[in-house]
Design an enzyme around this catalytic site. Structure first.
Site, PDB file in Angstrom:
ATOM      1  N   GLU A  91     113.413  58.459   5.547  1.00  0.00           N
ATOM      2  CA  GLU A  91     112.317  59.378   5.219  1.00  0.00           C
ATOM      3  C   GLU A  91     111.119  58.647   4.617  1.00  0.00           C
ATOM      4  OE1 GLU A  91     111.739  62.951   5.276  1.00  0.00           O
ATOM      5  OE2 GLU A  91     113.239  62.920   6.861  1.00  0.00           O
ATOM      6  N   TYR A 136     110.717  64.359  -0.832  1.00  0.00           N
ATOM      7  CA  TYR A 136     111.929  63.534  -0.845  1.00  0.00           C
ATOM      8  C   TYR A 136     111.594  62.110  -0.382  1.00  0.00           C
ATOM      9  CZ  TYR A 136     116.342  61.508   0.624  1.00  0.00           C
ATOM     10  OH  TYR A 136     117.399  60.653   0.785  1.00  0.00           O
TER      11      TYR A 136
HETATM   12  N1  GDD Z   1     119.910  71.018   6.583  1.00  0.00           N
HETATM   13  C1  GDD Z   1     119.574  71.653   7.715  1.00  0.00           C
HETATM   14  N2  GDD Z   1     120.012  72.936   7.934  1.00  0.00           N
HETATM   15  N3  GDD Z   1     118.808  71.003   8.619  1.00  0.00           N
HETATM   16  C2  GDD Z   1     118.507  71.652   9.774  1.00  0.00           C
HETATM   17  C3  GDD Z   1     118.945  72.954  10.044  1.00  0.00           C
HETATM   18  C4  GDD Z   1     119.727  73.642   9.071  1.00  0.00           C
HETATM   19  O1  GDD Z   1     120.135  74.777   9.224  1.00  0.00           O
HETATM   20  N4  GDD Z   1     118.493  73.310  11.258  1.00  0.00           N
HETATM   21  C5  GDD Z   1     117.818  72.263  11.753  1.00  0.00           C
HETATM   22  N5  GDD Z   1     117.813  71.259  10.851  1.00  0.00           N
HETATM   23  C6  GDD Z   1     117.150  69.953  11.028  1.00  0.00           C
HETATM   24  C7  GDD Z   1     116.239  69.540   9.884  1.00  0.00           C
HETATM   25  O2  GDD Z   1     114.984  70.212   9.954  1.00  0.00           O
HETATM   26  C8  GDD Z   1     116.155  68.038  10.129  1.00  0.00           C
HETATM   27  O3  GDD Z   1     115.170  67.755  11.088  1.00  0.00           O
HETATM   28  C9  GDD Z   1     117.520  67.693  10.733  1.00  0.00           C
HETATM   29  O4  GDD Z   1     118.142  68.944  11.068  1.00  0.00           O
HETATM   30  C10 GDD Z   1     118.441  66.937   9.787  1.00  0.00           C
HETATM   31  O5  GDD Z   1     118.464  67.628   8.547  1.00  0.00           O
HETATM   32  P1  GDD Z   1     119.530  67.268   7.408  1.00  0.00           P
HETATM   33  O6  GDD Z   1     120.890  67.241   7.961  1.00  0.00           O
HETATM   34  O7  GDD Z   1     119.272  68.179   6.265  1.00  0.00           O
HETATM   35  O8  GDD Z   1     119.212  65.760   7.029  1.00  0.00           O
HETATM   36  P2  GDD Z   1     117.807  65.050   6.765  1.00  0.00           P
HETATM   37  O9  GDD Z   1     117.419  64.318   8.018  1.00  0.00           O
HETATM   38  O10 GDD Z   1     116.839  65.971   6.186  1.00  0.00           O
HETATM   39  O11 GDD Z   1     118.182  63.982   5.639  1.00  0.00           O
HETATM   40  C11 GDD Z   1     119.315  63.156   5.764  1.00  0.00           C
HETATM   41  O12 GDD Z   1     118.958  61.900   6.307  1.00  0.00           O
HETATM   42  C12 GDD Z   1     118.070  61.114   5.503  1.00  0.00           C
HETATM   43  C13 GDD Z   1     117.817  59.795   6.241  1.00  0.00           C
HETATM   44  O13 GDD Z   1     117.128  60.026   7.434  1.00  0.00           O
HETATM   45  C14 GDD Z   1     119.906  63.002   4.359  1.00  0.00           C
HETATM   46  O14 GDD Z   1     121.133  62.318   4.435  1.00  0.00           O
HETATM   47  C15 GDD Z   1     118.974  62.239   3.446  1.00  0.00           C
HETATM   48  O15 GDD Z   1     119.580  62.051   2.174  1.00  0.00           O
HETATM   49  C16 GDD Z   1     118.685  60.877   4.123  1.00  0.00           C
HETATM   50  O16 GDD Z   1     117.842  60.115   3.302  1.00  0.00           O
END
Ligand code: GDD
Length: 348
Positions: free
Chosen positions: A133, A155
């Site tokens: 990120e 974040y």
């Molecule tokens: N959480 C979530 N819930 N995300 C969703 C959903 C939902 O219902 N629907 C779609 N998404 C999409 C988010 O918009 C994002 O684009 C993608 O799924 C991944 O979301 P997350 O699983 O919440 O992870 P993240 O990418 O925001 O963050 C993770 O990865 C980062 C590194 O790239 C986390 O592990 C962070 O801590 C980490 O730094």
């Protein structure tokens, strides 16, 4: 494996990465002190599932990373040779609701710990869990250690502050400090707040008839989904090196949220048929015609990188990092773990 360190401090030991890393280090005979927030419960389901909660080599203690004297006390007491800083606010979505809290937890918390190390354990190797990120919504793919850091989400900014602090302390004070620029990495121990585990738990419950359908946000986001145990192994190897460096940890393959959901449903024999666009997109079970996925617009974020995919050539060369678990296998393992928990009536 013979490490240069025999005593390690892991902040955030109760999180996905902390638990996997503790299990690996303990299996190598390393003494681990793991910290958790004073507000988090003493018991931890991940340490229980990995069978290490009562391991003789594991000590647990509380640490408020916002409290500089407390950081110094823990570091001085433990005298770690390796410090793995994995604690923090890890949810991008939450950072839009509490931006200052995220910056405080991830940025200032890292500075407090770095400062404690500089003063009380200057010969240790510090490994930071940074994040993809920090690249914001990058124009070029794949991203590597030289990609410009232009965080967009609060974040991302909080992790950029942590990453830059570590670089500054490394340059200014000659500390051995490494930043792991972690792309998404998932596992059976993932928190349900993240999209992969939200999906796999729902798939398990839907296949058992406990739920009917799942609501998701942005299905088009493409992420580089790796398997967490392979990533924490690289963190352990970083701390083994003389000098610190930045390393991208990623598989190099991107998949959309839609593709992950398709793979997760396929692992229980449900084939999805997608139709509609934007907020009207749905996925039906091709066999029954019943809706399994719909869009909830409240789950969209103000900014969301369309594509994060990493080039980990440096980590492959320096650390022998070689992630092998692919998307279908990752989804299958996570769904299987959720099915097992549901059968046993356990939550995680
Ligand atoms: N959480 C979530 N819930 N995300 C969703 C959903 C939902 O219902 N629907 C779609 N998404 C999409 C988010 O918009 C994002 O684009 C993608 O799924 C991944 O979301 P997350 O699983 O919440 O992870 P993240 O990418 O925001 O963050 C993770 O990865 C980062 C590194 O790239 C986390 O592990 C962070 O801590 C980490 O730094």
């Amino acid at each position: 494996m013979n490490r240069r360190y025999t005593r390690a401090l892991i902040t955030g030991v109760g999180g996905q990465d902390g638990a996997w890393l503790a299990a690996q280090l303990l299996s190598e005979g390393i003494q681990v002190t793991g910290t958790h927030r004073p507000s988090s419960p003493a018991g931890n389901w991940r340490l229980d599932e990995l069978g290490i909660a009562a391991h003789a080599g594991l000590k647990l203690r509380t640490l408020d990373l916002g409290d500089p004297p407390a950081c110094r006390l823990v570091v001085a007491d433990v005298a770690p040779q390796a410090i793995f800083h994995l604690a923090g606010q890890s949810r991008v979505a939450d950072s839009f609701r509490d931006p200052l809290g995220s910056v405080q937890a991830n940025g200032v918390g890292t500075l407090n710990l770095l400062e404690a190390m500089r003063r009380d354990a200057p010969d240790a190797h510090f490994v930071l869990a940074s994040s993809a990120e920090i690249f914001g919504s990058p124009e070029k793919a794949p991203q590597d250690e030289n990609t410009p850091t232009v965080a967009t989400s609060p974040y991302g900014l909080s992790k950029l502050l942590a990453h830059a602090s570590m670089n500054s302390w490394r340059a200014s004070f000659g500390l051995a400090a490494s930043s792991a620029i972690l792309f998404n990495h998932e596992s059976e121990l993932r928190d349900v707040a993240f999209v992969t585990r939200k999906i796999t738990r729902a798939v398990a419950r839907i296949s058992m008839g406990l739920e009917q359908e799942l609501s998701l946000g942005n299905l088009d986001a493409r992420r580089d989904f790796g398997y967490a145990p392979e990533y924490v192994a690289a963190l352990a190897d970083m701390a083994d090196r003389d000098t610190g460096a930045d390393y991208v940890l990623a598989t190099g393959h991107a998949a959309s949220v839609r593709e992950f959901a398709t793979a997760a449903f396929a692992s229980v024999g449900i084939t999805l048929e997608w139709s509609g666009v934007g907020e009207d997109e749905i996925a039906l079970d091709t066999l029954t015609g019943k809706r399994k996925i719909r869009i909830d617009s409240s789950l969209f974020r103000p900014v969301d990188a369309p594509l994060l995919v990493g080039d980990s050539a440096k980590a492959r060369t320096h650390l022998g990092f070689n992630p092998r678990v692919e998307l279908e296998e990752l989804a299958r393992r996570m769904v299987e773990a959720d099915l097992e928990r549901e059968r046993r009536g356990k939550t995680g």
